[in-house]
Design a protein around this motif. Sequence first.
Motif, PDB file in Angstrom:
ATOM      1  N   UNK A 165     -30.214 -31.240  44.592  1.00  0.00           N
ATOM      2  CA  UNK A 165     -28.986 -30.906  45.323  1.00  0.00           C
ATOM      3  C   UNK A 165     -29.115 -31.245  46.798  1.00  0.00           C
ATOM      4  N   UNK A 166     -30.223 -30.831  47.407  1.00  0.00           N
ATOM      5  CA  UNK A 166     -30.427 -31.115  48.827  1.00  0.00           C
ATOM      6  C   UNK A 166     -30.590 -32.612  49.077  1.00  0.00           C
ATOM      7  N   UNK A 167     -31.275 -33.300  48.169  1.00  0.00           N
ATOM      8  CA  UNK A 167     -31.445 -34.743  48.311  1.00  0.00           C
ATOM      9  C   UNK A 167     -30.095 -35.454  48.245  1.00  0.00           C
ATOM     10  N   UNK A 168     -29.251 -35.044  47.304  1.00  0.00           N
ATOM     11  CA  UNK A 168     -27.919 -35.644  47.188  1.00  0.00           C
ATOM     12  C   UNK A 168     -27.107 -35.437  48.468  1.00  0.00           C
ATOM     13  N   UNK A 169     -27.164 -34.222  49.026  1.00  0.00           N
ATOM     14  CA  UNK A 169     -26.423 -33.929  50.257  1.00  0.00           C
ATOM     15  C   UNK A 169     -26.963 -34.750  51.427  1.00  0.00           C
ATOM     16  N   UNK A 170     -28.282 -34.844  51.519  1.00  0.00           N
ATOM     17  CA  UNK A 170     -28.902 -35.630  52.590  1.00  0.00           C
ATOM     18  C   UNK A 170     -28.542 -37.100  52.447  1.00  0.00           C
ATOM     19  N   UNK A 171     -28.683 -37.613  51.242  1.00  0.00           N
ATOM     20  CA  UNK A 171     -28.414 -39.023  50.979  1.00  0.00           C
ATOM     21  C   UNK A 171     -26.974 -39.402  51.308  1.00  0.00           C
ATOM     22  N   UNK A 172     -26.024 -38.520  50.999  1.00  0.00           N
ATOM     23  CA  UNK A 172     -24.612 -38.792  51.292  1.00  0.00           C
ATOM     24  C   UNK A 172     -24.369 -38.918  52.795  1.00  0.00           C
ATOM     25  N   UNK A 173     -25.181 -38.248  53.599  1.00  0.00           N
ATOM     26  CA  UNK A 173     -25.018 -38.278  55.055  1.00  0.00           C
ATOM     27  C   UNK A 173     -25.855 -39.375  55.712  1.00  0.00           C
ATOM     28  N   UNK A 174     -26.845 -39.895  55.004  1.00  0.00           N
ATOM     29  CA  UNK A 174     -27.723 -40.939  55.541  1.00  0.00           C
ATOM     30  C   UNK A 174     -27.186 -42.303  55.112  1.00  0.00           C
ATOM     31  N   UNK A 175     -26.059 -42.694  55.675  1.00  0.00           N
ATOM     32  CA  UNK A 175     -25.378 -43.924  55.254  1.00  0.00           C
ATOM     33  C   UNK A 175     -26.195 -45.176  55.555  1.00  0.00           C
ATOM     34  N   UNK A 176     -27.074 -45.134  56.554  1.00  0.00           N
ATOM     35  CA  UNK A 176     -27.903 -46.293  56.895  1.00  0.00           C
ATOM     36  C   UNK A 176     -29.221 -46.316  56.122  1.00  0.00           C
ATOM     37  N   UNK A 177     -29.465 -45.263  55.319  1.00  0.00           N
ATOM     38  CA  UNK A 177     -30.704 -45.126  54.550  1.00  0.00           C
ATOM     39  C   UNK A 177     -31.938 -45.190  55.450  1.00  0.00           C
ATOM     40  N   UNK A 178     -31.845 -44.518  56.589  1.00  0.00           N
ATOM     41  CA  UNK A 178     -32.928 -44.522  57.569  1.00  0.00           C
ATOM     42  C   UNK A 178     -33.911 -43.379  57.349  1.00  0.00           C
ATOM     43  N   UNK A 179     -33.550 -42.420  56.516  1.00  0.00           N
ATOM     44  CA  UNK A 179     -34.419 -41.261  56.314  1.00  0.00           C
ATOM     45  C   UNK A 179     -34.241 -40.202  57.379  1.00  0.00           C
ATOM     46  N   UNK A 180     -33.173 -40.320  58.180  1.00  0.00           N
ATOM     47  CA  UNK A 180     -32.874 -39.342  59.233  1.00  0.00           C
ATOM     48  C   UNK A 180     -31.368 -39.146  59.283  1.00  0.00           C
ATOM     49  N   UNK A 181     -30.956 -37.913  59.547  1.00  0.00           N
ATOM     50  CA  UNK A 181     -29.537 -37.631  59.732  1.00  0.00           C
ATOM     51  C   UNK A 181     -29.357 -36.701  60.915  1.00  0.00           C
ATOM     52  N   UNK A 182     -28.160 -36.716  61.473  1.00  0.00           N
ATOM     53  CA  UNK A 182     -27.779 -35.752  62.499  1.00  0.00           C
ATOM     54  C   UNK A 182     -26.665 -34.916  61.898  1.00  0.00           C
ATOM     55  N   UNK A 183     -26.845 -33.620  61.883  1.00  0.00           N
ATOM     56  CA  UNK A 183     -25.835 -32.744  61.287  1.00  0.00           C
ATOM     57  C   UNK A 183     -25.396 -31.693  62.289  1.00  0.00           C
ATOM     58  N   UNK A 189     -25.011 -25.477  57.626  1.00  0.00           N
ATOM     59  CA  UNK A 189     -24.749 -24.217  56.929  1.00  0.00           C
ATOM     60  C   UNK A 189     -24.034 -24.475  55.605  1.00  0.00           C
ATOM     61  N   UNK A 190     -23.146 -25.465  55.581  1.00  0.00           N
ATOM     62  CA  UNK A 190     -22.463 -25.822  54.350  1.00  0.00           C
ATOM     63  C   UNK A 190     -23.461 -26.282  53.293  1.00  0.00           C
ATOM     64  N   UNK A 191     -24.413 -27.122  53.700  1.00  0.00           N
ATOM     65  CA  UNK A 191     -25.444 -27.579  52.754  1.00  0.00           C
ATOM     66  C   UNK A 191     -26.251 -26.395  52.229  1.00  0.00           C
ATOM     67  N   UNK A 192     -26.602 -25.476  53.111  1.00  0.00           N
ATOM     68  CA  UNK A 192     -27.393 -24.315  52.703  1.00  0.00           C
ATOM     69  C   UNK A 192     -26.622 -23.430  51.742  1.00  0.00           C
ATOM     70  N   UNK A 193     -25.350 -23.184  52.022  1.00  0.00           N
ATOM     71  CA  UNK A 193     -24.532 -22.332  51.162  1.00  0.00           C
ATOM     72  C   UNK A 193     -24.263 -23.020  49.824  1.00  0.00           C
ATOM     73  N   UNK A 194     -24.003 -24.336  49.864  1.00  0.00           N
ATOM     74  CA  UNK A 194     -23.730 -25.072  48.628  1.00  0.00           C
ATOM     75  C   UNK A 194     -24.957 -25.066  47.715  1.00  0.00           C
ATOM     76  N   UNK A 195     -26.143 -25.107  48.302  1.00  0.00           N
ATOM     77  CA  UNK A 195     -27.357 -25.088  47.506  1.00  0.00           C
ATOM     78  C   UNK A 195     -27.578 -23.703  46.926  1.00  0.00           C
ATOM     79  N   UNK A 196     -27.401 -22.677  47.732  1.00  0.00           N
ATOM     80  CA  UNK A 196     -27.471 -21.258  47.338  1.00  0.00           C
ATOM     81  C   UNK A 196     -28.651 -20.949  46.427  1.00  0.00           C
ATOM     82  N   UNK A 197     -29.808 -21.463  46.764  1.00  0.00           N
ATOM     83  CA  UNK A 197     -31.020 -21.159  45.996  1.00  0.00           C
ATOM     84  C   UNK A 197     -32.063 -20.606  46.943  1.00  0.00           C
TER      85      UNK A 197
END
Length: 197
Positions: A165-183, A189-197
């Motif tokens: 779940x976290x990988x999918x969320x990260x990957x969707x935001x890493x459009x350049x596939x650089x392995x880094x995102x700015x959120x 918080x949305x990613x954390x709540x959506x994961x809810x684990x």
Amino acid sequence: MANYGQPPYGQPGYGAPPGQPGQWGAPQVDPQVQAWFMAVDADRSGRISALELQQALVNGNWSHFNPETCRLMIAMFDKDQTGQIELPEFQALWSYIQQWKGVFERFDGNRTGSIEAHELGQALTGMGYNFSPQFHQMCITKFDFHGRRSMNLDQFIQCCVMVKSLTDMFSARDTQRAGRITVSYEDFMTMAVMTKI
């Protein structure tokens, strides 16, 4: 270019298991799965709740699956968002559990019915994820509810669903596939709540 763990479609933990309802039409219901569904459906409602599922699933040490793993699995297959699953959804869930059980047993090298940090690392690496030994240990600590420094099958499923779940969320935001995102804070918080684990 970042690699998030992209093995072939259908491998456990990556997208829908083969035969999930809605993918290619409703699959034929296996008579054994139907019999199991009827045994699990304690109130005879034609639907299975997370509580009914928990009563039916056991780990290798005969302990019942934890309630959160059952809730999580029901939510993954509950297409109409009722909090319960019907027979076709249950068949897809059953297939999912069998796939995860196969992965778990393959990496439970000492056949104890639980996996330790190094075995978890081998399983995650085998699924295409590359994490440090510290990350593997952190996952064991997070999902080890009994202080044994290992995971049962239900904890393994819960951990791998979180990673996916976290990988999918990260990957969707890493459009350049650089392995880094700015959120933003809210996006995080949305990613954390959506994961809810």
